[in-house]
Scaffold this active site. Structure first.
Site, PDB file in Angstrom:
ATOM      1  N   TYR A 151       8.953   0.174 -22.917  1.00  0.00           N
ATOM      2  CA  TYR A 151       9.544  -1.170 -22.834  1.00  0.00           C
ATOM      3  C   TYR A 151       9.232  -1.928 -24.131  1.00  0.00           C
ATOM      4  CZ  TYR A 151      10.685  -5.915 -21.424  1.00  0.00           C
ATOM      5  OH  TYR A 151      11.226  -7.195 -21.381  1.00  0.00           O
ATOM      6  N   LYS A 155      11.803  -3.464 -27.010  1.00  0.00           N
ATOM      7  CA  LYS A 155      11.845  -4.871 -27.433  1.00  0.00           C
ATOM      8  C   LYS A 155      11.446  -5.024 -28.904  1.00  0.00           C
ATOM      9  CE  LYS A 155      13.533  -6.856 -23.779  1.00  0.00           C
ATOM     10  NZ  LYS A 155      14.802  -7.609 -23.832  1.00  0.00           N
TER      11      LYS A 155
END
Ligand code: NDP
Ligand code: 8X3
Length: 251
Positions: A151, A155
């Site tokens: 994740y 990002k």
């Protein structure tokens, strides 16, 4: 004349709150997401405030994205503000036991999905020599935290793409903004923990997290700056949060 704004992930959380707030200001909206029932309900709710179009597609599917965006007619094609918000975390596992389907989801949605949507919107902006792209990154795109691995990578990629877009689109006068929230109470944790409500709600216990509306207000501020001003990079945290891993909780 109202500016046309396309919001991905308008069915929930930050995207939904942003749609509701922008509808009360001089914008008309293209509402996107997979859950068509929610998009239709939102369009109905906003009737009387502003004009809305609904586009239901999965950002992972390049052909679906293309077909949806090509279905826009007339001046609805002239998207002046693109809010790349659709995204989620899938799982919270150490790298050694992470699931490939979770990795694929995060890379495909958060990174490739953002690119697929942008590639159909940017040509109109470069042609008109104006526009504003807002990419919703995360504190997870500024700092890596334990078990955040993929994740966070997705990002960090959003942050890199935001900076790259700002450079490449600079000759065209297009604004590019990265907004990087910390903990916001939305459906985010429910998705991350695959519908486990008890685990999801635990994330927001013992302190006051951000609300989706807090991010919507920041987006409204961002898109209403004068032509010579762009908020380039904004990290926004709950007051209780000092970093990706430090949150003052009273439990
Ligand atoms: P939500 O889960 O509430 O909303 C996510 C939105 O993304 C939904 O509208 C969902 O719509 C859409 N979406 C997810 N997958 C897809 C897909 N494959 N195709 C199209 N749309 C999709 O979470 P948030 O509002 O919190 O998240 C919005 C953004 O903010 C994300 O990019 C997230 O990473 C980021 N963020 C969130 C933080 C938080 O703490 N909540 C903090 C920092 C950043 P649908 O399911 O209908 O397709
Ligand atoms: C969402 C915030 O801290 O769960 O991007 O990664 S966090």
């Amino acid at each position: 004349m109202k500016r046309t704004v396309l919001i991905t992930g308008a069915t929930s959380g930050i995207g939904l709150a942003t749609a509701k707030l922008l509808a009360r200001h001089p914008f008309r909206l293209i509402l996107c997401g997979r859950r068509l029932d929610r998009l239709n309900a939102l369009q109905t709710e906003l009737t009387g405030l502003t004009e809305c179009k609904v586009l239901s597609f999965d950002v992972r599917e390049s052909e679906e994205v293309q077909a949806a965006l090509q279905s826009l007619q007339g001046d609805w094609k002239d998207i002046e503000v693109l809010i790349n918000n659709a995204g989620n975390a899938h799982g919270l596992d150490p790298i050694q036991t992470g699931k490939q389907y979770d990795w694929d989801a995060m890379i495909d949605i958060n990174v490739k999905g953002l690119l697929y949507v942008s590639q159909h919107v940017i040509p109109g902006m470069t042609e008109r020599k104006s526009g504003h792209i807002i990419n919703i990154g995360s504190i997870a795109g500024k700092e890596v935290y334990p078990n955040g691995n993929v994740y966070c990578a997705s990002k960090f990629a959003v942050d890199a793409l935001t900076r790259g877009m700002r450079m490449d689109l600079n000759p065209y006068g297009i604004k590019v903004t990265g907004i990087h929230p910390g903990l916001v109470e939305t459906e985010f944790s429910l998705v991350r923990f695959k519908g486990d409500e008890a685990r999801a709600s635990q994330v927001y216990k013992g302190y006051e997290p951000l609300k989706a509306e807090d991010i919507a207000e920041l987006i409204l501020f961002t898109v209403t700056r004068p032509p010579h001003v762009v908020l380039a990079d904004v990290v926004v945290l709950p007051t209780a949060q000092a970093s990706a891993t430090i949150v003052k909780k009273d439990l």
